[in-house]
Each structure stands twice: as structure tokens, then as C-alpha cells.
Design a protein around this motif. Structure first.
Motif, PDB file in Angstrom:
ATOM      1  N   LYS A 164       0.827  -1.208   0.000  1.00 52.20           N
ATOM      2  CA  LYS A 164       0.000   0.000   0.000  1.00 52.20           C
ATOM      3  C   LYS A 164       0.860   1.256   0.000  1.00 52.20           C
ATOM      4  O   LYS A 164       0.554   2.246  -0.674  1.00 52.20           O
ATOM      5  N   PHE A 165       1.955   1.218   0.762  1.00 55.93           N
ATOM      6  CA  PHE A 165       2.862   2.360   0.816  1.00 55.93           C
ATOM      7  C   PHE A 165       3.520   2.593  -0.544  1.00 55.93           C
ATOM      8  O   PHE A 165       3.607   3.732  -1.030  1.00 55.93           O
ATOM      9  N   ARG A 166       3.981   1.514  -1.175  1.00 53.18           N
ATOM     10  CA  ARG A 166       4.604   1.654  -2.493  1.00 53.18           C
ATOM     11  C   ARG A 166       3.598   2.164  -3.518  1.00 53.18           C
ATOM     12  O   ARG A 166       3.916   3.030  -4.358  1.00 53.18           O
ATOM     13  N   ASP A 167       2.395   1.620  -3.488  1.00 59.05           N
ATOM     14  CA  ASP A 167       1.375   2.062  -4.435  1.00 59.05           C
ATOM     15  C   ASP A 167       1.072   3.552  -4.272  1.00 59.05           C
ATOM     16  O   ASP A 167       0.797   4.250  -5.254  1.00 59.05           O
ATOM     17  N   LYS A 168       1.137   4.017  -3.034  1.00 57.38           N
ATOM     18  CA  LYS A 168       0.802   5.420  -2.760  1.00 57.38           C
ATOM     19  C   LYS A 168       1.915   6.357  -3.222  1.00 57.38           C
ATOM     20  O   LYS A 168       1.633   7.444  -3.735  1.00 57.38           O
ATOM     21  N   TRP A 169       3.202   5.952  -3.058  1.00 65.18           N
ATOM     22  CA  TRP A 169       4.290   6.903  -3.214  1.00 65.18           C
ATOM     23  C   TRP A 169       5.305   6.555  -4.310  1.00 65.18           C
ATOM     24  O   TRP A 169       6.204   7.362  -4.585  1.00 65.18           O
ATOM     25  N   LYS A 170       5.197   5.413  -4.957  1.00 61.85           N
ATOM     26  CA  LYS A 170       6.278   4.998  -5.867  1.00 61.85           C
ATOM     27  C   LYS A 170       6.471   5.959  -7.035  1.00 61.85           C
ATOM     28  O   LYS A 170       7.595   6.155  -7.497  1.00 61.85           O
ATOM     29  N   ASP A 171       5.404   6.576  -7.524  1.00 65.73           N
ATOM     30  CA  ASP A 171       5.536   7.473  -8.663  1.00 65.73           C
ATOM     31  C   ASP A 171       6.286   8.746  -8.301  1.00 65.73           C
ATOM     32  O   ASP A 171       6.920   9.366  -9.157  1.00 65.73           O
ATOM     33  N   LYS A 172       6.230   9.135  -7.016  1.00 68.83           N
ATOM     34  CA  LYS A 172       6.860  10.385  -6.605  1.00 68.83           C
ATOM     35  C   LYS A 172       8.201  10.168  -5.918  1.00 68.83           C
ATOM     36  O   LYS A 172       9.132  10.942  -6.096  1.00 68.83           O
ATOM     37  N   PHE A 173       8.300   9.094  -5.099  1.00 68.13           N
ATOM     38  CA  PHE A 173       9.474   8.946  -4.250  1.00 68.13           C
ATOM     39  C   PHE A 173      10.179   7.609  -4.408  1.00 68.13           C
ATOM     40  O   PHE A 173      10.937   7.216  -3.535  1.00 68.13           O
ATOM     41  N   PHE A 174       9.964   6.915  -5.494  1.00 68.61           N
ATOM     42  CA  PHE A 174      10.712   5.669  -5.685  1.00 68.61           C
ATOM     43  C   PHE A 174      12.186   6.028  -5.786  1.00 68.61           C
ATOM     44  O   PHE A 174      12.574   6.844  -6.607  1.00 68.61           O
ATOM     45  N   GLY A 175      12.985   5.423  -4.945  1.00 66.06           N
ATOM     46  CA  GLY A 175      14.366   5.844  -4.775  1.00 66.06           C
ATOM     47  C   GLY A 175      14.624   6.312  -3.368  1.00 66.06           C
ATOM     48  O   GLY A 175      15.761   6.379  -2.923  1.00 66.06           O
TER      49      GLY A 175
END
Length: 241
Positions: A222-233
Motif C-alpha cells: 500500500k505504501f509503495r502504491d501510494k508513493w512509488k511514482d513520486k518517491f521511488f528511490g
């Protein structure tokens, strides 16, 4: 810092909570404070014990009829803080955290430097794929987020960010999510390296049947789905005192 609300979540294991509270009472100076405890539907007799203890020590208490999860329980504390404007700051302590002498001084120094911020004693490094890696070390260049146990916030931060995101209930990833939301709103996230709070592992998360591994994996997704587009890395906040 005018008046501090100290929020503690308990599910069973009253003796640990009792020690936590006694350490707060004996070691918290230089700030006016109240303690607010949520008993998250204890089943081992802790509910009656904590009620008697709180009555004797003038401690605020909610006895919940159902287990609201770690995040749901802490959001009840958030709500109490938000509706009681006499408090300028809120700190979450796990019931297995034991404050030491003069612990409050590091927090006061942090808020003097960063008045409206998130301040905590447990900082974590997150891998590029948004998975927590380890607790930060003092020699690290930066850190990624502050853990919920020992997290203190000002009223303006709560007014801006609101409560923990209950999509992660019952547990895990509410704290990195809150810190990333702070980063998104230009709110400082500060690692308080001066205050010592001793921490026993794996006491607060007593969920009664909770599969910790599965819950962690579900909240991570859920955390990755929420933020991966902005903060992946991995976002990095670098303020520490």
C-alpha cells in the motif's frame, strides 16, 4: 512548548505500561504534560489494572471495546489532541518505551530550532524500493523517516497533515507515510539524537492473532502504491540535532 500530551497505546501487558508511565512521571521535568492512554481491548486483565492505576494517578484513559489496531488506536489519540487545544505538542510513546532523566530537553531544543516540525529519537533508513532497511546511525549522512515511537509533533503539523493514514491499519508504514507527507508540505522532519528513550522490542504490537509478516507485506504494498511514482528511490530528510 506550552503543554504536552503524551499518548500511549496498550493492548495487554499492563506491567510494561505501568513501568513506562512511572518513568514518564519521574523523569519528565521542564514541561507541563498530561498522559492519555488507549487500552485497545485488552483481554488479559490489563484493562481493569490500567483503570485502577489511572484513577489513582489522575491519568486520562479510554477503554476501547474493540481492538482498533495500532494505527486506529493512535488516531484516537490524535483526535483527542486536536479537540483539546490546551496542548501545544503531542508525542506518541510505545508502552515499552522508557524515558530517561532530562529526555525532554532534546525535544525542546529541536522545536526551538524547528518550531513546527516532526521530531523523533528513532530514525530509519529506507532502501530505494521504499523498504525500511535499518535504524540510522549517528554517522549517516541522512535518514529517511522518524519512527512513531517517540514521534513528537506540534499542533500546526497536525492541523496540516491530519492523522495517520488508516489504509495501513492495523500496523506498519504509518510513520514513513506521515514523514513523506511532511516532506510534501515542506515540514521539517528532525532526528533528535540527544534524548535517550530506552525501547523494548515487539511489545506494543500485541494484536492477538495478527500475522506480523503478512501485515507488513500488505502495508508495504500500500505504501509503495501510494508513493512509488513520486518517491521511488527513497526520500531523505537531513535535519538532526
Amino acid at each position: 512548548m506550552n503543554k504536552l500530551l503524551i499518548g500511549i497505546l496498550q493492548h495487554n501487558k499492563f506491567p510494561i505500561t505501568e513501568k513506562c508511565i512511572k518513568k514518564i512521571i519521574s523523569n519528565t521535568t521542564e514541561v507541563e504534560f498530561d498522559i492519555f492512554i488507549i487500552d485497545n481491548a485488552s483481554k488479559d486483565g490489563s484493562k481493569d489494572l490500567i483503570k485502577n492505576f489511572c484513577d489513582l494517578n489522575n491519568i486520562k484513559l479510554n477503554l476501547e471495546e474493540k481492538n482498533n489496531g495500532v494505527i486506529g488506536g493512535r488516531n484516537i489519540i490524535f483526535d483527542y489532541f486536536k479537540s483539546n487545544t490546551t496542548y501545544s505538542h503531542l508525542i506518541f510513546l510505545d508502552n515499552d518505551q522508557f524515558v530517561t532523566k532530562d529526555w525532554i530537553i532534546g525535544y525542546k531544543e529541536a522545536f526551538n530550532k524547528f518550531p513546527d516540525s516532526i521530531v523523533g529519537t528513532e530514525a530509519w533508513v529506507m532502501m530505494h524500493n521504499l523498504t525500511p532497511l535499518r535504524k540510522s546511525k549517528i554517522e549517516d549522512i541522512g535518514f529517511t523517516y522518524i519512527g512513531c515511537g517517540g514521534m513528537m509533533v506540534s499542533r500546526k503539523v497536525v492541523d496540516c497533515l491530519g492523522f495517520y493514514d488508516e489504509r495501513f491499519n492495523p500496523a506498519y508504514f504509518e510513520d514513513p507515510d506521515y514523514c513523506v507527507r511532511a516532506l510534501n508540505n515542506s515540514i521539517p522532519v528532525v532526528w533528535n539524537t540527544k534524548s535517550r528513550i530506552d525501547h523494548l522490542p515487539h511489545q506494543t504490537l500485541g494484536q492477538g492473532g495478527l500475522n506480523a509478516s503478512n501485515t507488513f507485506k500488505q502495508s508495504l504494498k500500500k505504501f509503495r502504491d501510494k508513493w512509488k511514482d513520486k518517491f521511488f528511490g527513497g526520500p531523505v530528510m537531513r535535519d538532526k540535532i
